[in-house]
Enzyme design. Structure first.
Site, short mmCIF file in Angstrom:
data_model
loop_
_atom_site.label_atom_id
_atom_site.label_comp_id
_atom_site.label_asym_id
_atom_site.label_seq_id
_atom_site.Cartn_x
_atom_site.Cartn_y
_atom_site.Cartn_z
N SER A 10 0.62 -1.02 0.21
CA SER A 10 0.29 0.33 0.20
C SER A 10 0.88 1.29 -0.20
O SER A 10 0.03 2.44 -0.44
CB SER A 10 -1.08 0.15 1.05
OG SER A 10 0.13 -0.18 2.00
N HIS B 36 -5.12 -4.02 -2.16
CA HIS B 36 -4.99 -2.81 -3.52
C HIS B 36 -4.86 -3.53 -4.93
O HIS B 36 -4.07 -2.85 -5.55
CB HIS B 36 -3.40 -1.76 -3.35
CG HIS B 36 -4.14 -1.15 -2.16
ND1 HIS B 36 -3.79 0.05 -1.87
CD2 HIS B 36 -3.49 -1.49 -0.26
CE1 HIS B 36 -4.63 0.55 -0.72
NE2 HIS B 36 -3.72 -0.40 0.29
N LYS C 25 -11.56 -0.39 -1.38
CA LYS C 25 -10.36 0.10 -2.82
C LYS C 25 -11.58 0.31 -4.14
O LYS C 25 -12.44 0.98 -4.28
CB LYS C 25 -9.61 0.03 -2.31
CG LYS C 25 -9.30 -0.05 -1.06
CD LYS C 25 -7.73 -1.02 -0.79
CE LYS C 25 -7.63 -0.59 0.79
NZ LYS C 25 -8.02 0.04 1.80
C1 LIG Z 1 -3.09 -3.90 2.45
C2 LIG Z 1 -4.25 -3.28 3.30
N1 LIG Z 1 -5.66 -4.31 4.23
C3 LIG Z 1 -5.95 -3.83 4.94
C4 LIG Z 1 -6.97 -2.78 5.03
C5 LIG Z 1 -7.75 -2.10 5.62
O1 LIG Z 1 -9.06 -2.18 4.48
P1 LIG Z 1 -10.05 -1.66 5.27
O2 LIG Z 1 -9.71 0.33 4.81
O3 LIG Z 1 -11.38 -1.52 4.01
O4 LIG Z 1 -10.84 -1.84 6.35
C6 LIG Z 1 -5.88 -1.89 4.16
C7 LIG Z 1 -6.35 -0.15 4.10
O5 LIG Z 1 -5.96 0.93 3.80
C8 LIG Z 1 -5.01 -1.63 3.35
O6 LIG Z 1 -4.11 -0.94 2.85
#
Ligand SMILES: Cc1ncc(COP(=O)(O)O)c(C=O)c1O
Length: 399
Positions: free
Chosen positions: A185, A213, A244
């Site tokens: 990310s 992502h 996302k």
């Molecule tokens: C790699 C990754 N996993 C999980 C999440 C968590 O997702 P959410 O924001 O939909 O709870 C994110 C959030 O940015 C993320 O970047």
């Protein structure tokens, strides 16, 4: 009261930012003027700091189906599925996710963060080992802490380090869960999934890939990195988020392991929180259908991503290793990051400012996320705003 002493460092850090005329933690999108344009500080601003990869948040069909669900099923579920029951649409979405990924089962969670916590804590506990890539997202670290298993990092994308750690574990590899991400990310780079699955198979460990992502972004059908790398059969659990590319909120896990169904009964983050509301489930189902049937969105996303990456690279910015919808400008010092972020906002471009310790290498980042929904003019405006940073100071490069 001493209990508040721990807040002093964060209070000082925020004061530092305020002294520079920056309030990056309280950015307000006052109203939207277009799907990727909002008024911030009274100025029309292009949004280049969302994760709205396919641009579906304003899709009319997603909005219509959400409105219908609101009318027919109300604003919220008011409880967890274990205690308060399932809505038919929760189960339908799980069926559709399982079918899309070609897996036997799927579970929907309330957010992506909860999906990660729910899966890691259910799969690993005391006596087990979790091995994670050091660049993994905070949710993965939090899941490991909550699980109570022994947890270790391997160097980012370093297969030798992963293998060395597995070798040392001996027979315990059978009780080991490896966790990596599809696209990371912060820098937008990818896990070396073919090598990881090979090593995982060799040592008999279990593999979970967070495709937060990469869903809708990678793979011919948009299933993510495992599809693109051709290793879906070797990934035990795929976790993802709706927040996302699907433009809503929620999370999921898909798997062929029959034990997935039992996870509902043991996963506290699944059991002890309210299930997603009907409108969210409805728009997620529509978004998933669009993701499946409109591959041109993926092509447009990549066209925009490649164009912006190349423009910023040509300007001399130091970026992540390869074009990706996550394009991070890597800077040397916090002062520059703050000044540049402020200048970009004044030029009508909003990006994410990520400061250490939240960055992979302890250096600040200006993180852009590109979308299929960005118009060519918006991509141009983003790159021109970055070009204007050269007037502010010496080349803002990491060496
Ligand atoms: C790699 C990754 N996993 C999980 C999440 C968590 O997702 P959410 O924001 O939909 O709870 C994110 C959030 O940015 C993320 O970047």
């Amino acid at each position: 009261m001493a209990i508040f002493d721990k807040f002093r460092p964060v209070s000082l850090a925020l004061q530092d930012l305020t002294n520079c005329g920056v309030d990056s933690v309280n950015v307000v999108m006052e109203h939207f003027t277009a799907p990727f344009e909002a008024v911030i500080n009274g100025r029309r601003t292009v949004l280049a700091g969302t994760n709205n990869y396919l641009g579906l948040t304003f899709d009319q069909e997603c909005i219509r189906t959400a409105c219908e669900a609101l009318q027919q099923e109300g604003t919220g579920t008011t409880g967890s599925r274990m205690a308060n029951g399932n809505y038919a649409a929760h189960i339908a979405l799980e069926r559709e996710l399982a079918e899309f990924f070609g897996r036997k089962g799927a579970i929907v969670f309330s957010t992506g963060y909860v999906a990660i916590l729910g899966m890691i804590t259910a799969l690993a506990g005391p006596g087990d080992v979790i091995l994670i890539d050091s660049d993994c997202h905070a949710s993965i670290y939090d899941g490991c802490r909550l699980a109570g298993a022994q947890f270790m990092l391997f160097k980012h994308n370093n297969i030798n380090d992963l293998e060395k750690r597995l070798r040392r574990l001996g027979k315990q590899t059978e009780n080991t869960l490896i966790v990596v991400e599809g696209i990371y990310s912060m820098l937008g780079d990818r896990a070396m999934l073919s090598d990881i699955t090979e090593v995982k198979e060799k040592y008999g460990a279990c593999l979970l890939v967070d495709e937060a992502h990469s869903l809708g972004v990678l793979g011919k059908q948009g299933r993510g990195l495992a599809e693109e790398a051709g290793v879906e059969d070797d990934v035990d659990f795929i976790v993802g988020t709706f927040s996302k590319s699907l433009g809503t909120i929620g999370g999921f896990c898909v798997s062929n392991h029959p034990q997935l169904e039992l996870i509902r009964c043991v996963s506290r983050p699944y059991i002890f929180t309210a299930s997603p509301s009907p409108s969210i489930i409805a728009s997620t189902r529509t978004a998933l259908k669009i993701l499946r049937t409109h591959p041109e969105l993926r092509s447009r996303l990549w066209e925009n991503a490649r164009k912006l990456y190349q423009r910023l690279k040509d300007m001399g910015f130091v970026l992540g290793p390869a074009p990706s919808p996550i394009i991070s400008v890597r800077l040397k010092d916090k002062g520059k990051a703050v000044a540049f972020w402020k200048k970009l906002l004044e030029r009508g471009v909003y990006v994410n400012m990520v400061l250490p310790p939240a960055t992979p290498d302890g250096n600040p980042l200006l993180r852009c996320s590109v979308s299929a929904g960005h118009t060519p003019e918006q991509v141009e405006q983003i790159s021109e705003a970055f070009a204007s940073l050269w007037d502010v100071s010496e080349p803002p490069l990491m060496s």
